[in-house]
Design an enzyme around this catalytic site. Structure first.
Site, PDB file in Angstrom:
ATOM      1  CE1 TYR A 120      -4.188  -1.824   0.522  1.00 43.00           C
ATOM      2  CE2 TYR A 120      -2.794  -3.243   1.868  1.00 43.00           C
ATOM      3  CZ  TYR A 120      -3.989  -3.022   1.190  1.00 43.00           C
ATOM      4  OH  TYR A 120      -4.960  -3.992   1.177  1.00 43.00           O
ATOM      5  CG  ASN A 143     -10.864  -1.313  -8.377  1.00 46.34           C
ATOM      6  OD1 ASN A 143     -11.385  -0.829  -9.373  1.00 46.34           O
ATOM      7  ND2 ASN A 143      -9.914  -2.225  -8.460  1.00 46.34           N
ATOM      8  CB  CYS A 151      -7.658  -3.623  -5.923  1.00 47.19           C
ATOM      9  SG  CYS A 151      -9.240  -4.438  -6.046  1.00 47.19           S
ATOM     10  CG  HIS A 152      -6.133  -9.572  -7.265  1.00 44.25           C
ATOM     11  ND1 HIS A 152      -6.831  -9.045  -8.331  1.00 44.25           N
ATOM     12  CD2 HIS A 152      -5.146 -10.332  -7.797  1.00 44.25           C
ATOM     13  CE1 HIS A 152      -6.292  -9.480  -9.461  1.00 44.25           C
ATOM     14  NE2 HIS A 152      -5.260 -10.263  -9.162  1.00 44.25           N
ATOM     15  CD  GLU A 178      -2.739 -11.953 -10.991  1.00 46.58           C
ATOM     16  OE1 GLU A 178      -1.738 -11.288 -10.621  1.00 46.58           O
ATOM     17  OE2 GLU A 178      -3.818 -11.429 -11.307  1.00 46.58           O
TER      18      GLU A 178
END
Length: 186
Positions: A120, A143, A151-152, A178
């Site tokens: 962050y 978001n 945003c993950h 991912e």
């Protein structure tokens, strides 16, 4: 909440099944405007009603397979969950985000690729607001385009996973998809 063919400004919406549960997608002629996690028919009226009110647009839910504005977002989301898409290339309608939140989300989309994470605080610095980690957290929570504007991929600076509007388990599953985290054992 199906409506007749809109005559003026409009949005197209539908539900899409995904590996993380049902998603609500909405698009305007300008682009994808909303992705909502854990969406179901029981929440559709409220979610679509809020979009209609906010955008001043009529809403249309085409029959499955007959989407026009959502055809490409659906195709790309399917490819993402199948492991074949690493970057969404979609027009986005940013009207649901403004100011600092939009600036941070644009920076996230630009600078944090598939398979990586950012803290962050680091994202705040990249967006030109060092020390604004908490405000970045608020921006992630607002978001309107999660998954597509990923945003993950934003985590706590100390290595913790952080919060997530779709739930921490959903965030874990997306990061595992991912390759950032190991797949859950159960």
């Amino acid at each position: 909440m199906d409506t007749p063919e809109p005559r003026g400004p409009h949005l197209e919406w539908t539900f899409v099944d995904s590996d993380i549960g049902p998603l609500l997608l909405a698009a305007t002629p300008e682009g994808l405007v909303r992705v909502e996690f854990h969406a179901g028919p029981d929440r559709a009226e409220k979610m679509i009603g809020a979009l209609i009110s906010r955008l001043g647009a009529d809403a249309l839910r085409p029959p499955p397979g007959e989407e026009v504005l959502l055809a490409e977002p659906i195709r790309q989301l399917t490819a993402y969950f199948a492991g074949g898409l690493r970057r969404f290339e979609l027009p986005l309608d940013w009207r649901l985000s403004s100011g600092f939140n939009r600036k941070v989300l644009l920076e996230l989309d630009r600078s944090v690729p598939y398979g990586t994470v950012v803290g962050y605080g680091e994202l705040a610095a990249r967006a030109g607001a060092p020390g604004a980690a908490q405000a970045v957290g608020n921006a992630m929570g607002s978001n309107p385009l999660p998954l597509v504007v990923a945003c993950h991929r934003v985590v706590e600076n100390d290595g913790g996973i952080g919060g997530f509007g779709g739930g921490v388990e959903t965030k874990r599953r997306l990061l595992a998809l991912e390759g950032v985290l190991p797949e859950p054992l159960f």
